[in-house]
Write an enzyme that holds these catalytic residues in place. Structure first.
Site, PDB file in Angstrom:
ATOM      1  N   GLY A   1       0.508  -1.114   0.051  1.00 12.34           N
ATOM      2  CA  GLY A   1      -0.299   0.253   0.343  1.00 12.34           C
ATOM      3  C   GLY A   1       1.065   0.726   0.279  1.00 12.34           C
ATOM      4  O   GLY A   1       1.688   1.200  -0.510  1.00 12.34           O
ATOM      5  N   GLU A   2       0.381   2.574   1.085  1.00 12.87           N
ATOM      6  CA  GLU A   2       1.158   3.471   0.588  1.00 12.87           C
ATOM      7  C   GLU A   2       1.270   4.454  -0.528  1.00 12.87           C
ATOM      8  O   GLU A   2       1.261   5.319  -0.891  1.00 12.87           O
ATOM      9  CB  GLU A   2       2.305   3.834   1.608  1.00 12.87           C
ATOM     10  CG  GLU A   2       2.582   2.527   3.056  1.00 12.87           C
ATOM     11  CD  GLU A   2       3.975   2.263   3.029  1.00 12.87           C
ATOM     12  OE1 GLU A   2       5.087   2.997   2.238  1.00 12.87           O
ATOM     13  OE2 GLU A   2       3.989   1.920   4.100  1.00 12.87           O
ATOM     14  N   GLY A   3       0.767   3.934  -1.592  1.00 16.23           N
ATOM     15  CA  GLY A   3       1.200   4.275  -3.050  1.00 16.23           C
ATOM     16  C   GLY A   3       2.100   3.978  -3.314  1.00 16.23           C
ATOM     17  O   GLY A   3       2.919   4.169  -4.886  1.00 16.23           O
TER      18      GLY A   3
END
Length: 342
Positions: free
Chosen positions: A310-312
């Site tokens: 995740g997190e981008g």
């Protein structure tokens, strides 16, 4: 709610001709050619440019996390937000590498972080309600989240940005995303729920049970995607959904990251199907359900690296490929330019 233009395909033949007459065999650049066509549709056929790309990371906490669906406690969300601001997370490393400007948005972590500069306050509350017991939030909170996200995207648009990427942080948010996926696709909860942070078999069984319980509890309200977000969503998922819709309304490209971001994309598409053609799907994550959600959306991701952070992070790694598609379209010689006869 969002006035998103249907993508203009009038010049597809012109764009495709420009791609096909580059100094290469037809189709030799594979998916980059498809990507170049999409980008030229959105940003213009003559000489599209990626300008001031922005990575927006949305953070919030989830009430369901208190019921043991993750190996990490909710406090880790706050700790990771601090890590983002201090520049120590994977998303910081990758955005520095590829030239993404990064911002971190508090959509509703458990407690506001005091004396920490750099976090953007777009709080909708101190974490959502536990979705297996009650609605995550009110419909009013969803609309407020959309307004906040829209205002933020508009700011970037005014500053010349024409591409945003969306990341997230929120312990428990794979449960919320799985519930949204099940509600909006009609798939079984057990097919949508994955192991998230790497939970054991007992926790995995509990997670599936709680998501199924949430879907049964809110069953009568799940025909409307806005109600799905209110009943099952997270504050960060809501604001990601709003940001995607707002960006498309402003003729901006949207890079969709992994499982959580794709759930937000699914909600956005259900709200306004025209948003779909503005989306670039960065990667296929290793989270169970993501493959099926991508297939449901008929989306072909750029990367498959077995990631599930995740997190981008996947979206950040996709930016150089997107830029490569733009560059070959703009800069690569045609056979006529190069004086090559075939």
């Amino acid at each position: 709610m969002f006035d998103i233009k249907l993508i203009n395909t009038e010049f597809d033949d012109v764009i495709q001709q420009k791609i096909d007459t580059k100094t290469k065999p037809l189709g030799a650049l594979g998916d980059l050619e498809t990507l170049a066509l999409q980008i030229a549709r959105v940003l213009g056929k003559d000489k599209p440019q990626i300008r001031n790309p922005k990575m927006m990371v949305f953070a919030a906490d989830h009430g369901i996390a208190d019921s043991g669906v993750s190996i990490a406690p909710s406090e880790v969300t706050t700790q990771m937000v601090v890590n983002f601001i201090n520049g120590g997370a994977a998303i910081n490393v990758f955005t520095r590498q590829v030239g993404f400007d990064l911002e971190v948005i508090d959509c509703g972590i458990l407690k506001p972080i005091e004396n920490l500069e750099g976090v953007i306050d777009q709080r909708l509350g101190a974490g959502t309600g536990p979705i297996h017991k009650r609605a995550a939030m009110t419909l009013g909170a969803v609309k407020q989240g959309f307004k906040m996200a829209t205002d933020r995207v508009e700011l970037h648009h005014q500053n010349g940005c024409n591409l945003i990427a969306l990341g997230e942080m929120g312990i428990g948010n794979t449960s919320s995303a799985a519930a949204i996926m099940a509600a909006l696709t009609g798939m079984k909860a057990e097919d949508c729920v994955g192991r998230g942070t790497g939970i054991d078999a007992t926790t995995f069984k509990r997670k599936k049970m709680l998501v199924e319980q949430a879907l049964l509890m809110h069953h009568c309200e799940l025909d409307d995607p806005m109600q799905v977000l209110a009943c099952l969503g997270g504050f960060e998922i809501v604001q990601m959904t709003g940001a995607m819709l707002a960006a498309a309304e402003r003729n901006m490209l949207v890079i969709v990251d992994g499982f959580i971001a794709t759930a937000a994309a699914l909600a956005a598409i259900k709200i306004n199907p025209n948003v779909r053609e503005y989306m670039i799907f960065a990667h296929q994550s290793d989270e169970k359900g993501h493959v099926m959600m991508l297939e449901f959306l008929q989306a072909k991701p750029l990367l498959k690296l077995g990631m599930k952070l995740g997190e981008g992070t996947g979206a950040a790694l996709a930016l150089p490929l997107i830029q490569a598609a733009v560059n070959f379209y703009n800069e690569m010689a045609s056979f006529a330019d190069a004086g090559i006869e075939i």
